[in-house]
Design an enzyme around this catalytic site. Structure first.
Site, PDB file in Angstrom:
ATOM      1  N   ARG A  75      34.460  38.796  47.650  1.00 56.75           N
ATOM      2  CA  ARG A  75      33.780  38.159  46.516  1.00 56.75           C
ATOM      3  C   ARG A  75      33.283  36.765  46.876  1.00 56.75           C
ATOM      4  NH1 ARG A  75      36.471  37.239  40.512  1.00 56.75           N
ATOM      5  NH2 ARG A  75      34.774  36.005  39.612  1.00 56.75           N
ATOM      6  N   ASN A 117      34.591  46.773  38.798  1.00 56.22           N
ATOM      7  CA  ASN A 117      33.212  46.265  38.720  1.00 56.22           C
ATOM      8  C   ASN A 117      32.411  46.606  39.970  1.00 56.22           C
ATOM      9  OD1 ASN A 117      32.725  44.942  36.244  1.00 56.22           O
ATOM     10  ND2 ASN A 117      34.134  43.308  36.835  1.00 56.22           N
ATOM     11  N   CYS A 170      35.165  47.271  29.608  1.00 57.19           N
ATOM     12  CA  CYS A 170      34.964  45.850  29.870  1.00 57.19           C
ATOM     13  C   CYS A 170      35.544  45.080  28.694  1.00 57.19           C
ATOM     14  CB  CYS A 170      33.472  45.574  29.994  1.00 57.19           C
ATOM     15  SG  CYS A 170      33.101  43.828  30.173  1.00 57.19           S
ATOM     16  N   HIS A 189      27.723  44.371  31.009  1.00 52.73           N
ATOM     17  CA  HIS A 189      27.364  42.969  31.229  1.00 52.73           C
ATOM     18  C   HIS A 189      25.886  42.702  30.923  1.00 52.73           C
ATOM     19  CE1 HIS A 189      31.070  42.043  34.018  1.00 52.73           C
ATOM     20  NE2 HIS A 189      31.398  42.504  32.836  1.00 52.73           N
ATOM     21  N   TYR A 245      26.797  37.337  29.565  1.00 49.03           N
ATOM     22  CA  TYR A 245      26.135  37.483  30.869  1.00 49.03           C
ATOM     23  C   TYR A 245      24.610  37.368  30.790  1.00 49.03           C
ATOM     24  CZ  TYR A 245      30.409  38.785  33.361  1.00 49.03           C
ATOM     25  OH  TYR A 245      31.643  38.761  33.959  1.00 49.03           O
TER      26      TYR A 245
HETATM   27  P1  NAD Z   1      42.008  42.062  43.291  1.00 51.42           P
HETATM   28  O1  NAD Z   1      41.257  41.349  44.330  1.00 51.42           O
HETATM   29  O2  NAD Z   1      43.340  41.574  42.906  1.00 51.42           O
HETATM   30  O3  NAD Z   1      42.106  43.591  43.710  1.00 51.42           O
HETATM   31  C1  NAD Z   1      42.961  44.461  43.043  1.00 51.42           C
HETATM   32  C2  NAD Z   1      43.683  45.323  44.049  1.00 51.42           C
HETATM   33  O4  NAD Z   1      42.792  46.312  44.576  1.00 51.42           O
HETATM   34  C3  NAD Z   1      44.224  44.556  45.257  1.00 51.42           C
HETATM   35  O5  NAD Z   1      45.628  44.578  45.244  1.00 51.42           O
HETATM   36  C4  NAD Z   1      43.622  45.291  46.438  1.00 51.42           C
HETATM   37  O6  NAD Z   1      44.470  45.393  47.542  1.00 51.42           O
HETATM   38  C5  NAD Z   1      43.299  46.632  45.841  1.00 51.42           C
HETATM   39  N1  NAD Z   1      42.360  47.457  46.608  1.00 51.42           N
HETATM   40  C6  NAD Z   1      41.324  47.068  47.369  1.00 51.42           C
HETATM   41  N2  NAD Z   1      40.711  48.146  47.900  1.00 51.42           N
HETATM   42  C7  NAD Z   1      41.375  49.229  47.440  1.00 51.42           C
HETATM   43  C8  NAD Z   1      41.210  50.622  47.623  1.00 51.42           C
HETATM   44  N3  NAD Z   1      40.254  51.119  48.403  1.00 51.42           N
HETATM   45  N4  NAD Z   1      42.080  51.455  47.003  1.00 51.42           N
HETATM   46  C9  NAD Z   1      43.073  50.969  46.229  1.00 51.42           C
HETATM   47  N5  NAD Z   1      43.262  49.659  46.014  1.00 51.42           N
HETATM   48  C10 NAD Z   1      42.425  48.803  46.617  1.00 51.42           C
HETATM   49  O7  NAD Z   1      41.056  42.187  42.026  1.00 51.42           O
HETATM   50  P2  NAD Z   1      41.178  41.734  40.520  1.00 51.42           P
HETATM   51  O8  NAD Z   1      40.624  40.382  40.398  1.00 51.42           O
HETATM   52  O9  NAD Z   1      42.497  42.040  39.990  1.00 51.42           O
HETATM   53  O10 NAD Z   1      40.123  42.717  39.873  1.00 51.42           O
HETATM   54  C11 NAD Z   1      40.242  44.107  40.076  1.00 51.42           C
HETATM   55  C12 NAD Z   1      38.969  44.820  39.716  1.00 51.42           C
HETATM   56  O11 NAD Z   1      38.806  44.891  38.326  1.00 51.42           O
HETATM   57  C13 NAD Z   1      37.705  44.170  40.259  1.00 51.42           C
HETATM   58  O12 NAD Z   1      36.792  45.159  40.636  1.00 51.42           O
HETATM   59  C14 NAD Z   1      37.210  43.374  39.083  1.00 51.42           C
HETATM   60  O13 NAD Z   1      35.839  43.114  39.153  1.00 51.42           O
HETATM   61  C15 NAD Z   1      37.561  44.318  37.962  1.00 51.42           C
HETATM   62  N6  NAD Z   1      37.695  43.737  36.630  1.00 51.42           N
HETATM   63  C16 NAD Z   1      36.921  44.269  35.670  1.00 51.42           C
HETATM   64  C17 NAD Z   1      37.000  43.825  34.386  1.00 51.42           C
HETATM   65  C18 NAD Z   1      36.071  44.444  33.382  1.00 51.42           C
HETATM   66  O14 NAD Z   1      35.700  43.808  32.411  1.00 51.42           O
HETATM   67  N7  NAD Z   1      35.657  45.677  33.590  1.00 51.42           N
HETATM   68  C19 NAD Z   1      37.904  42.819  34.037  1.00 51.42           C
HETATM   69  C20 NAD Z   1      38.699  42.294  35.052  1.00 51.42           C
HETATM   70  C21 NAD Z   1      38.596  42.764  36.341  1.00 51.42           C
HETATM   71  C1  G6P Z   2      35.003  39.123  32.560  1.00 50.89           C
HETATM   72  C2  G6P Z   2      34.281  40.387  32.864  1.00 50.89           C
HETATM   73  C3  G6P Z   2      34.915  41.129  34.002  1.00 50.89           C
HETATM   74  C4  G6P Z   2      35.067  40.237  35.194  1.00 50.89           C
HETATM   75  C5  G6P Z   2      35.876  39.024  34.814  1.00 50.89           C
HETATM   76  C6  G6P Z   2      35.911  38.035  35.957  1.00 50.89           C
HETATM   77  O1  G6P Z   2      36.167  39.431  31.908  1.00 50.89           O
HETATM   78  O2  G6P Z   2      34.230  41.253  31.783  1.00 50.89           O
HETATM   79  O3  G6P Z   2      34.124  42.235  34.292  1.00 50.89           O
HETATM   80  O4  G6P Z   2      35.714  40.928  36.227  1.00 50.89           O
HETATM   81  O5  G6P Z   2      35.331  38.378  33.713  1.00 50.89           O
HETATM   82  O6  G6P Z   2      36.983  37.186  35.785  1.00 50.89           O
HETATM   83  P1  G6P Z   2      37.499  36.306  36.996  1.00 50.89           P
HETATM   84  O7  G6P Z   2      38.656  35.573  36.470  1.00 50.89           O
HETATM   85  O8  G6P Z   2      37.844  37.283  38.094  1.00 50.89           O
HETATM   86  O9  G6P Z   2      36.353  35.451  37.398  1.00 50.89           O
HETATM   87 MN    MN Z   3      33.420  43.162  32.409  1.00 47.84          MN
END
Ligand code: NAD
Ligand code: G6P
Ligand code: MN
Length: 437
Positions: free
Chosen positions: A93, A147, A169, A199, A256
């Protein structure tokens, strides 16, 4: 009992999920929660997994919490599979944000070139997960949070053939809360209709007398008293929208939309962050480190306040509620990324859209939206969807021409030499996670 498997279980958000399950313990007959991660996330998985076990125990529940790196075995007989993984972790990222910004164009997790590259890394993995699910749990629901959630959900449904996919989301939850506060009415007394893509959605609001309140809310939120504090997203700079433009929409934008409607201000702010070494990924790395220090405390058995510093705070309100609603045919009203099927007539039938509807035992039933009467909204969303479809195709085919096509059509990336330069640099920087290219 239910078996729920979470892929990316080492995420710092896991306590958020566990808390959501515990709050719904009477609705969710959970037997086992399996947290799956990979070698690179092993340490995080062990720390947050131990924390999850303490939370369950403190709640007096007999659920089994299993930690594993063996995804395929973990998926056996799962009822729900939730995904929250980040291919390449936060270091990837950092590159998604910093490389485009180093060329003076927007670098963001789900928008512009950064969002495109997150999709390139993630889509092959979600399709692999689905291949495992076909063998191990053919009846399971896939609850995707990963995401860019809209594109990942579209890839799962359209290319993976997994019809039982819902994309989630937390952004709509914040907009509902804001509307309720501004109108000083409980959210139960308001009716919301969201439509667009992840978004990049707008919404309209009615009160219980049947009166549409969208324009009132536009005045209250984006009028002369527009206030930086009304931006509920921790991860997005609170630049102010242009009131007249929002008035012309007759729809409320999502947070967004700032990247598009006030692109120059957002870019300027992002460049500042870039120069100070404070892009969002860099800030989040520090938050994450602090969170994991807290999670290591063997006394801690509840979600710490610090987690609200992450943009995804309260995301369990969506993830756990959709599971409870499918499980119990609750007809909860939610906003979900789902197959369009004509819900938004301006977009293809088989694409993913993010819209309001109800969650039943058979899945999500969207409310019909129809067309966007404002051609400005129609034009930009058709452009965005064409971009997303091209990104997904490029991600699956590993097609350089399609990747450049997607870059060129993305409103945040200027076409020509710069698109090619940034694309090439990012393909090189991420090559470890892009075997398809
Ligand atoms: P993070 O960097 O902590 O990753 C989460 C875990 O995924 C890590 O422990 C990592 O080792 C693991 N990982 C990486 N590749 C993998 C694979 N191939 N198989 C299984 N596990 C794997 O990330 P985070 O900040 O906790 O966010 C996790 C995800 O959720 C991201 O894609 C983020 O964008 C998304 N997210 C989405 C929303 C939303 O609104 N939809 C909200 C929050 C986070
Ligand atoms: C919002 C969005 C998520 C995104 C997050 C990022 O909640 O809906 O899709 O992953 O923000 O938050 P962060 O703390 O990782 O910047
Ligand atoms: Mn989101």
């Amino acid at each position: 009992g239910l078996k729920i498997v979470t892929i990316g279980g080492g995420s710092s958000y896991t306590p958020e999920l566990i808390e959501g399950y515990i709050l719904r313990k009477d609705e969710l007959p959970i037997k086992e929660i399996v947290l799956v991660d990979i070698e690179d996330g092993k340490e995080k998985l062990e720390i947050v997994g131990a924390m999850a076990k303490r939370m369950v125990e403190a709640a007096g529940l007999d659920w089994t919490v299993t930690l594993t790196l063996d995804r395929k075995t973990a998926l056996k007989d799962a009822d729900f599979v939730t995904t929250q993984f980040r291919v390449g972790l936060l270091n990837a990222r950092v590159k998604d944000e910093r490389i485009p910004l180093s060329h003076g164009i927007l670098g963001q997790e789900t928008n512009g070139a950064g969002g495109i590259f997150k999709a390139f890394r993630t889509i092959p993995v979600i399709l692999d997960i689905i291949e495992d699910m076909k063998v191990q749990c053919p009846d399971a629901w896939l609850v995707n949070f990963t995401n860019p959630a809209g594109m990942v959900t579209e890839a799962a449904i359209k290319h993976g053939g997994w019809e039982k996919t819902v994309g989630l989301c937390n952004v709509p939850i914040g907009h509902v809360k804001t509307a309720s506060e501004k109108l000083e009415l409980p959210k139960e007394d308001l009716f919301f209709k969201f439509a667009g893509i992840n978004h990049f959605h707008w919404h309209k609001v009615w009160d219980k007398s049947g009166k549409e309140r969208t324009d009132d809310l536009i005045d209250l939120i984006y009028g002369p008293n527009q206030n930086e504090d009304d931006n509920h997203l921790k991860n997005i700079h609170s630049a102010l929208f242009h009131y007249e433009q929002i008035q012309d929409l007759h729809m409320l934008p999502c947070g967004y939309h700032r990247y598009y409607y006030i692109e120059d201000e957002m870019l300027e702010h992002s460049i500042e962050e870039f120069e100070n070494g404070e892009t969002r990924a860099q800030v989040v790395k520090e938050t994450e480190a602090r969170l994991f220090e807290l999670y290591k405390d063997p006394e801690l058995d509840h979600k710490p306040e610090e987690l609200s510093q992450r943009g995804g705070t309260h995301y369990s309100d969506a993830a756990c509620e959709i599971i409870a609603s499918i499980q119990n045919d609750k007809h909860t009203e939610m906003v979900v990324s789902t197959k369009n099927n004509g819900t938004i007539t301006d977009l293809p039938y088989d694409c993913a859209v993010e819209v309001s509807g109800v969650v039943t035992a058979h899945g999500f039933e969207p409310y019909n939206w129809g067309e966007f009467p404002n051609a400005g909204a129609r034009g930009i969303i058709q452009n965005m969807k064409g971009m997303e479809e091209t990104v997904i195709r490029a991600a699956i085919e590993g097609n350089y021409g399609a990747a450049l096509q997607a870059f060129t059509v993305n409103p945040l990336i200027p076409g020509g030499t710069i698109a090619k330069t940034v694309l090439d640099e990012m393909l090189y920087a991420h090559k470890e996670y892009l075997p398809q290219f």
